[in-house]
Scaffold this active site. Structure first.
Site, short mmCIF file in Angstrom:
data_model
loop_
_atom_site.label_atom_id
_atom_site.label_comp_id
_atom_site.label_asym_id
_atom_site.label_seq_id
_atom_site.Cartn_x
_atom_site.Cartn_y
_atom_site.Cartn_z
N GLU A 1 6.52 5.46 -0.32
CA GLU A 1 6.86 6.76 0.30
C GLU A 1 7.72 6.59 1.55
OE1 GLU A 1 5.50 9.03 -2.59
OE2 GLU A 1 6.74 9.62 -0.90
C1 LIG Z 1 2.74 -0.07 -5.99
C2 LIG Z 1 4.03 0.66 -5.79
C3 LIG Z 1 4.14 1.98 -6.19
C4 LIG Z 1 5.35 2.67 -6.04
N1 LIG Z 1 5.46 3.94 -6.54
C5 LIG Z 1 6.70 4.50 -6.60
C6 LIG Z 1 6.90 5.74 -7.31
O1 LIG Z 1 5.97 6.33 -7.84
N2 LIG Z 1 8.17 6.21 -7.40
C7 LIG Z 1 9.23 5.59 -6.85
O2 LIG Z 1 10.35 6.06 -6.98
N3 LIG Z 1 9.07 4.42 -6.14
C8 LIG Z 1 7.84 3.87 -6.03
N4 LIG Z 1 7.67 2.68 -5.35
C9 LIG Z 1 8.81 2.07 -4.69
C10 LIG Z 1 8.73 2.15 -3.18
O3 LIG Z 1 8.90 3.47 -2.75
C11 LIG Z 1 9.76 1.16 -2.60
O4 LIG Z 1 9.24 -0.13 -2.84
C12 LIG Z 1 10.04 1.40 -1.13
O5 LIG Z 1 10.74 2.60 -0.96
C13 LIG Z 1 10.82 0.26 -0.49
O6 LIG Z 1 11.95 -0.08 -1.24
P1 LIG Z 1 12.20 -1.62 -1.62
O7 LIG Z 1 10.95 -2.13 -2.26
O8 LIG Z 1 13.45 -1.73 -2.40
O9 LIG Z 1 12.35 -2.39 -0.25
P2 LIG Z 1 13.71 -2.55 0.59
O10 LIG Z 1 14.41 -1.25 0.68
O11 LIG Z 1 14.45 -3.72 0.06
O12 LIG Z 1 13.13 -2.89 2.04
C14 LIG Z 1 12.65 -4.18 2.43
C15 LIG Z 1 12.41 -4.18 3.95
O13 LIG Z 1 13.64 -3.90 4.65
C16 LIG Z 1 13.52 -2.75 5.46
N5 LIG Z 1 14.75 -1.96 5.37
C17 LIG Z 1 15.41 -1.58 4.25
N6 LIG Z 1 16.49 -0.84 4.58
C18 LIG Z 1 16.51 -0.73 5.91
C19 LIG Z 1 17.37 -0.07 6.85
N7 LIG Z 1 18.42 0.65 6.46
N8 LIG Z 1 17.10 -0.20 8.15
C20 LIG Z 1 16.02 -0.89 8.58
N9 LIG Z 1 15.17 -1.52 7.74
C21 LIG Z 1 15.40 -1.44 6.43
C22 LIG Z 1 12.31 -1.98 4.91
O14 LIG Z 1 11.68 -1.20 5.91
C23 LIG Z 1 11.43 -3.11 4.40
O15 LIG Z 1 10.63 -3.61 5.44
C24 LIG Z 1 6.46 2.01 -5.44
C25 LIG Z 1 6.34 0.69 -5.01
C26 LIG Z 1 5.15 0.01 -5.19
C27 LIG Z 1 5.09 -1.44 -4.77
#
Ligand SMILES: Cc1cc2nc3c(=O)[nH]c(=O)nc-3n(C[C@H](O)[C@H](O)[C@H](O)COP(=O)(O)OP(=O)(O)OC[C@H]3O[C@@H](n4cnc5c(N)ncnc54)[C@H](O)[C@@H]3O)c2cc1C
Length: 589
Positions: free
Chosen positions: A438
């Protein structure tokens, strides 16, 4: 196996005494009495404690399995979910025009904490459905609403949020899923990952809300639209029929929430999944944000729920296990863990923080009620600005604290906490996702610093801080609470200084957004500490007055102890963040 009893006394304290049932005074809720709210909480507590909570451990151990396109949830989940839906719990906060019960958000949030504490993995299913309901209610056409809303609100069908793709996580501008127009509908193709409750056996249909691009869409955020894609296509009479071209191709193996199926969903492996546009083309992200804000608030509550469960388990274990002896001055006899002052300190730290986080989350929920139903436009807008300010704090601060509190729960158990048999570790494993999904907590912090503080020149937070300062004055005027008041004044002073830095740095032409980003997470932590301390300062004033009447002494004494801990021991930890906020962002170069 740990049991769970909803913290009804504390929930009632927050609703009745701290918030003075302000939502019930809104014209919309005139027919709702405090007695009815109590009865609702009692009933929810029964289902949560007796039906959902006993399945929590088992759901973790058994997990979900995918067999020939069907996801089987852990044994007992189907029945537990049905008991919830048939009891009308799914739609308690939803619009009565579509079969909901239209209760205030503050009541729905109090009940929400119970589901999350009882069984976080199962509670994710209705949490996502609520988001889908919100997005559809606000942006869907009348036809989509009449066909889907009622069944989603009743819980007969469930909803999902399909945003994430392998290359599109925090940055959704790179979403690639395609939507091709075909008559009155669209054909979608692409892959979504990490979709919570994307496939399961608890409901007759699953309604996916999916971000995708139209063929001629612009690059970036503005080219993204929102579509409704049912698992089973729905006929004119509203009955699910033919299977749509969307399938679960695998389940993720995760650290926690094993009972919640996290799916890789494939859209359009054959002729293309049939979907319907929700809202305007190109405004999908804005529409999705409607539901994401509500979902963020609920994820904050989820953190509080799972941390409460860990606290209750720690209390039970600490009362039962005997280890060492009490000091001679206290009898020199064999002692339960909870007789040792270091263990008592850990338990107090867990309880006091939980009470503070709960008070802040429910305050924010009560502002949501005012934002929707206060009599004047001015009042509604003012309340909405507060909701906007509080939401990233409730989401990120509550979930960061939940990770710490559940970890402390393990510490109270000693070695038995680290091995899986006690179930203490499950709470930490479950809680660990909440700061990630989220919108990661880092993204929440950027939202707070940039959109919520810098963009309005610090006006909304400034107005809140005036109220915090008034509370500090009241505390200071009371001889017995004066120390708490002084501490709160210091917190206010630090946060005002932090806001001044945000305003100056946000205008830094040279470093641009980096200057704000460097201080965002410490700023959110400081804000969370001060807002929580404010609520506990108010709680201390109420408890002090109640003690003078000699009613329910044990509860109010404990509340005073919690407030003392929050204001004098915990708030200074938040205040230490000021050094990180003041630091030159250049240290990160
Ligand atoms: C168990 C689980 C359930 C989930 N359920 C859903 C769901 O129902 N629907 C759905 O659509 N998604 C879902 N997700 C996805 C989840 O919302 C994403 O994992 C999350 O938004 C983070 O994206 P990412 O994993 O690509 O991490 P990344 O975006 O790669 O981020 C990695 C790190 O870098 C930081 N970061 C990234 N960009 C920036 C920036 N611009 N500035 C500063 N810091 C930054 C982040 O804060 C984080 O610490 C789920 C994930 C999990 C693990």
């Amino acid at each position: 196996m740990s049991s769970y009893a909803a913290p009804l006394r504390d929930l009632r304290f927050v609703l009745e005494e701290l918030l003075e049932h302000r939502s019930l005074r809104l014209p919309e809720y005139q027919e709702l009495s405090a007695e009815l709210v109590t009865a609702i909480l009692d009933e929810a507590a029964r289902l949560a404690g007796e039906v959902w909570a006993p399945l929590n451990r088992h759901g973790d151990e058994q997990g979900c399995r995918l067999e020939e396109d069907v996801v089987h949830t852990p044994t007992g989940f189907v029945e537990a979910y049905r008991a919830f839906a048939e009891g009308g719990w799914n739609g308690i906060g939803s619009d009565p025009a579509h079969g909901g019960q239209g209760l205030p958000e503050v009541v729905a949030s109090a009940v929400q904490e119970m589901w999350q504490a009882a069984n976080m993995a199962l509670a994710l299913c209705p949490l996502l459905t609520a988001g889908a309901v919100e997005a559809l209610a606000q942006h869907g056409s009348e036809e989509l609403k009449s066909r889907y809303l009622e069944k989603l609100i009743s819980g007969e069908w469930t909803g999902t949020m399909n945003l994430t793709e392998p290359q599109a996580g925090s940055d959704l501008s790179t979403v690639r899923t395609q939507a091709m127009p075909e008559g009155a509908h669209y054909r979608l193709s692409g892959q979504k990952i990490f979709i919570t409750w994307g496939e399961h056996d608890c409901a007759d249909n699953i309604i996916h809300l999916v971000l995708a691009r139209l063929p001629d869409a612009a690059e970036g955020n503005r080219g993204i639209s929102l579509f409704l894609v049912p698992k089973f296509l729905v006929d004119e009479q509203g009955r699910p029929g033919e299977r749509n071209d969307v399938s679960c191709v695998s389940l993720e193996h995760k650290l926690g929430i094993h009972g919640s199926p996290t799916c890789v969903l494939s859209f359009g492996e054959h002729e293309g999944a049939i979907g319907y546009l929700v809202g305007e083309p190109g405004r999908g992200l804005q529409h999705m944000f409607t539901m994401m804000n509500a979902a963020r608030h609920k994820v904050g509550i989820q953190g509080i729920g799972v941390a409460e469960r860990a606290y209750q388990q720690a209390c039970t274990y600490a009362a039962e296990r005997v280890q060492g002896r009490t000091p001679e001055a206290r009898g020199g006899r064999p002692a339960a863990l909870n007789e040792h002052y270091d263990v008592r300190r850990m338990l107090l730290s867990m309880r006091a923080r939980l009470e503070a986080l709960r008070a802040l989350a429910l305050l924010s929920a009560s502002e949501m009620d005012r934002a929707r139903h206060a009599p004047t436009v001015d009042e509604r807008q003012c309340a909405q600005r507060r909701v906007d300010l509080y939401t990233p704090v409730v989401k990120a601060f509550s979930t960061d604290q939940a990770v710490d509190i559940t970890s402390l729960g393990i510490q109270v158990h000693g070695g038995m906490g680290y091995i899986e048999e006690t179930g203490a570790a499950q709470h930490l494993r479950d809680a660990r996702i909440a700061p990630i999904y989220e919108g990661t907590n880092g993204i929440q912090a950027l939202d707070l610093a940039g959109r919520k503080i810098h963009r309005d020149g610090g006006a909304t937070l400034g107005g809140v801080l005036d109220e915090v300062a008034a509370c500090a004055d009241e505390l200071t005027a009371d001889v017995e609470l004066a120390d708490l008041g002084m501490s709160l004044h210091q917190g206010v002073g630090d946060l005002r200084r932090a806001v001044a830095i945000v305003l100056a740095r946000g205008d830094d032409a040279e470093r641009g957004p980096d200057a704000l980003q460097a201080l965002a997470t410490p700023l959110l932590a400081l804000t969370g500490h001060v807002l929580c301390a404010w609520q506990m300062g108010r709680a201390a004033l109420i408890a002090q007055a109640a003690l003078a009447t000699g009613n329910d002494d044990a509860f109010y004494q404990a509340k005073l102890a919690s407030a003392d801990f929050v204001l004098r021991q915990w708030l200074p930890i938040g205040r230490a963040q000021l050094a990180a906020i003041e630091a030159d962002p250049g240290v990160l170069d």
